[in-house]
Design an enzyme around this catalytic site. Structure first.
Site, PDB file in Angstrom:
ATOM      1  N   CYS A  20      -5.708 -40.245   5.699  1.00 60.95           N
ATOM      2  CA  CYS A  20      -5.403 -41.170   6.808  1.00 60.95           C
ATOM      3  C   CYS A  20      -5.100 -40.432   8.110  1.00 60.95           C
ATOM      4  O   CYS A  20      -4.909 -41.057   9.148  1.00 60.95           O
ATOM      5  CB  CYS A  20      -4.234 -42.080   6.447  1.00 60.95           C
ATOM      6  N   ARG A  78     -15.572 -45.742   0.600  1.00 64.21           N
ATOM      7  CA  ARG A  78     -14.517 -44.773   0.287  1.00 64.21           C
ATOM      8  C   ARG A  78     -15.029 -43.857  -0.819  1.00 64.21           C
ATOM      9  O   ARG A  78     -16.061 -44.124  -1.445  1.00 64.21           O
ATOM     10  CB  ARG A  78     -13.249 -45.484  -0.247  1.00 64.21           C
ATOM     11  N   GLY A  97       1.870 -47.099  -0.075  1.00 62.82           N
ATOM     12  CA  GLY A  97       1.265 -48.287  -0.682  1.00 62.82           C
ATOM     13  C   GLY A  97      -0.210 -48.329  -0.371  1.00 62.82           C
ATOM     14  O   GLY A  97      -0.738 -47.404   0.244  1.00 62.82           O
ATOM     15  N   ARG A 129     -14.938 -43.725   4.702  1.00 66.12           N
ATOM     16  CA  ARG A 129     -14.159 -42.477   4.568  1.00 66.12           C
ATOM     17  C   ARG A 129     -14.642 -41.754   3.321  1.00 66.12           C
ATOM     18  O   ARG A 129     -14.809 -42.352   2.267  1.00 66.12           O
ATOM     19  CB  ARG A 129     -12.671 -42.794   4.460  1.00 66.12           C
ATOM     20  N   LYS A 156       1.910 -38.669   8.616  1.00 66.41           N
ATOM     21  CA  LYS A 156       1.393 -37.552   7.821  1.00 66.41           C
ATOM     22  C   LYS A 156       0.994 -36.390   8.732  1.00 66.41           C
ATOM     23  O   LYS A 156       1.244 -35.234   8.418  1.00 66.41           O
ATOM     24  CB  LYS A 156       0.182 -37.996   6.992  1.00 66.41           C
ATOM     25  N   ASP A 183      13.571 -38.822  -7.655  1.00 69.10           N
ATOM     26  CA  ASP A 183      12.907 -40.026  -7.137  1.00 69.10           C
ATOM     27  C   ASP A 183      13.944 -41.145  -7.057  1.00 69.10           C
ATOM     28  O   ASP A 183      15.029 -41.045  -7.644  1.00 69.10           O
ATOM     29  CB  ASP A 183      11.756 -40.457  -8.075  1.00 69.10           C
ATOM     30  N   LYS A 219      -7.845 -57.398 -10.934  1.00 70.52           N
ATOM     31  CA  LYS A 219      -8.462 -58.705 -10.667  1.00 70.52           C
ATOM     32  C   LYS A 219      -9.550 -59.001 -11.714  1.00 70.52           C
ATOM     33  O   LYS A 219      -9.658 -60.122 -12.206  1.00 70.52           O
ATOM     34  CB  LYS A 219      -9.084 -58.726  -9.262  1.00 70.52           C
ATOM     35  N   TYR A 277       1.088 -44.769   9.253  1.00 67.26           N
ATOM     36  CA  TYR A 277       1.190 -43.915   8.058  1.00 67.26           C
ATOM     37  C   TYR A 277       0.448 -42.592   8.307  1.00 67.26           C
ATOM     38  O   TYR A 277       0.948 -41.506   7.999  1.00 67.26           O
ATOM     39  CB  TYR A 277       0.598 -44.676   6.875  1.00 67.26           C
ATOM     40  N   SER A 292      -2.576 -36.830   3.786  1.00 64.91           N
ATOM     41  CA  SER A 292      -3.512 -37.897   3.429  1.00 64.91           C
ATOM     42  C   SER A 292      -4.758 -37.855   4.300  1.00 64.91           C
ATOM     43  O   SER A 292      -4.727 -37.396   5.461  1.00 64.91           O
ATOM     44  CB  SER A 292      -2.812 -39.235   3.644  1.00 64.91           C
TER      45      SER A 292
END
Ligand code: NAD
Length: 330
Positions: A126, A226, A82, A289, A159, A38, A206, A155, A124
């Protein structure tokens, strides 16, 4: 040792990241020899890897140098990655695509040159087309609905391209490739601040940071939905996929759909805080999703063990400790 008594060796790319560092721990518990690579060491605890290389996988020479021994399995989790604040503003599209494609090209080529038998690639959710995720109550993420392709982010396009790249190497070089599409993995030791954090970690932070009767902010109207999968369940699914004769692509996620407003409510209950919720403008990704888990259940007999609530409790507990430790003593 494995069942046959032989120690297997694994290379984990992205071993300093959230999922990669948990995977290393899991493989060590199964008595693998593990080499990790990494750009950085894991942020929140020491790596369990036998050998850890700090290196940039965009560099083909570095990638090639990792193969100083044989590996039974290679897990490729490294990506320029991210949460919504990083992936969906458009500001980092060029880096996201350039960096992650280079990593996948290099790792695949070196693995093919060394005749590595088995590789895992983390794709992903995505990749799924935006047009199937407009209704927050009824998104469609069945594996074979990915075409005609229309991911909502660059992104996601990267993928999808890389999935195709892995399967091309499988067809042409005989590498046994396993591809999973992760859906929002969360849990302790994941990034929780700094701009690359994902919603379950960001909300926990938060809430943990807010005063007893303060407020938290949510991006958008909070009605976007989600599903969230706890890290231990994710790793177990990855390992089962890797040991199976199924190649995927397959969803690894939870099929318990929840709106972001209700996710925040869960954290408020867990924390016992009575906070106001304020909705502000912000990047949100698709409207709804959810992981469709029929294929993974059919092929691997896998479903999540932990409920969402149990996972959120563990995550909140860890993040609130981090927040507490970061407050300077007065
Ligand atoms: P992460 O950001 O914590 O881990 C990725 C790791 O890759 C980081 O430690 C980073 O330093 C490393 N990396 C990036 N560029 C590198 C480079 N050039 N050379 C070497 N290392 C590099 O992310 P994660 O949540 O652990 O995700 C792991 C994988 O799963 C990623 O491929 C991600 O796209 C995919 N994924 C994750 C989720 C999720 O919910 N966490 C969802 C879908 C897909």
């Amino acid at each position: 040792m494995t069942d046959s008594g032989v120690m297997k060796a694994a290379l984990v790319c992205g071993a300093g990241g959230f999922i990669g560092s948990h995977l290393v721990k899991y493989l060590k518990a199964k008595n693998y020899f593990v080499k990790g690579v990494d750009l950085k060491y894991p942020e929140f605890s020491e790596s369990h890897a036998d050998d850890f290389i700090i290196g940039d996988l965009r560099d083909p020479k570095l990638v090639d140098s990792l193969f100083d021994r044989g590996f039974d399995e290679v897990y490729q989790l490294a990506a320029d990655m991210g949460g919504a604040g990083y992936l969906f503003t458009g500001d980092s599209d060029a880096d996201i695509m350039h960096n992650s494609v280079l990593i996948n090209l290099n790792v695949l080529k070196s693995c093919a040159d060394r005749s590595i038998k088995k590789m895992f690639y983390s794709s992903s959710a995505c990749v799924y087309p935006e047009y199937n995720q407009l209704d927050p109550g009824n998104p469609n993420c069945v594996e074979d609905t990915v075409y005609p392709a229309q991911p909502d982010s660059e992104y996601g396009w990267e993928k999808l391209f890389s999935e195709r790249l892995y399967f091309s190497f499988m067809r042409n070089y005989g590498t046994d490739v396993k591809v999973a599409r992760f859906h929002n993995i969360f849990g302790p030791e994941g990034t929780y601040d700094g701009g690359k954090e994902k919603v379950p970690a960001a909300l926990a932070r938060k809430v943990a940071q807010a005063d007893e009767f303060g407020e938290i902010e949510i991006w958008g109207d909070g009605e976007q939905t989600r599903s969230f999968l706890y890290i231990d369940d994710c790793i177990e699914a990855v390992y089962r996929l890797m040991q199976s004769d199924f190649n995927g692509p397959v969803n690894i996620g939870s099929d318990q759909l929840i709106s972001i407003n209700n996710l925040a409510k869960q954290y408020l209950e867990i924390s016992g805080k009575n906070l106001k919720v304020r909705h502000i403008e912000g990047p949100q990704g698709v409207r709804g999703r959810n992981s469709d888990n029929r294929l993974i259940f059919e092929k691997l007999n896998w479903k999540p063990k932990l409920s969402l609530r149990q996972g959120l409790e563990k995550t909140y507990c860890w993040i609130s400790e981090q927040v507490l430790q970061s407050i300077p003593n007065t």
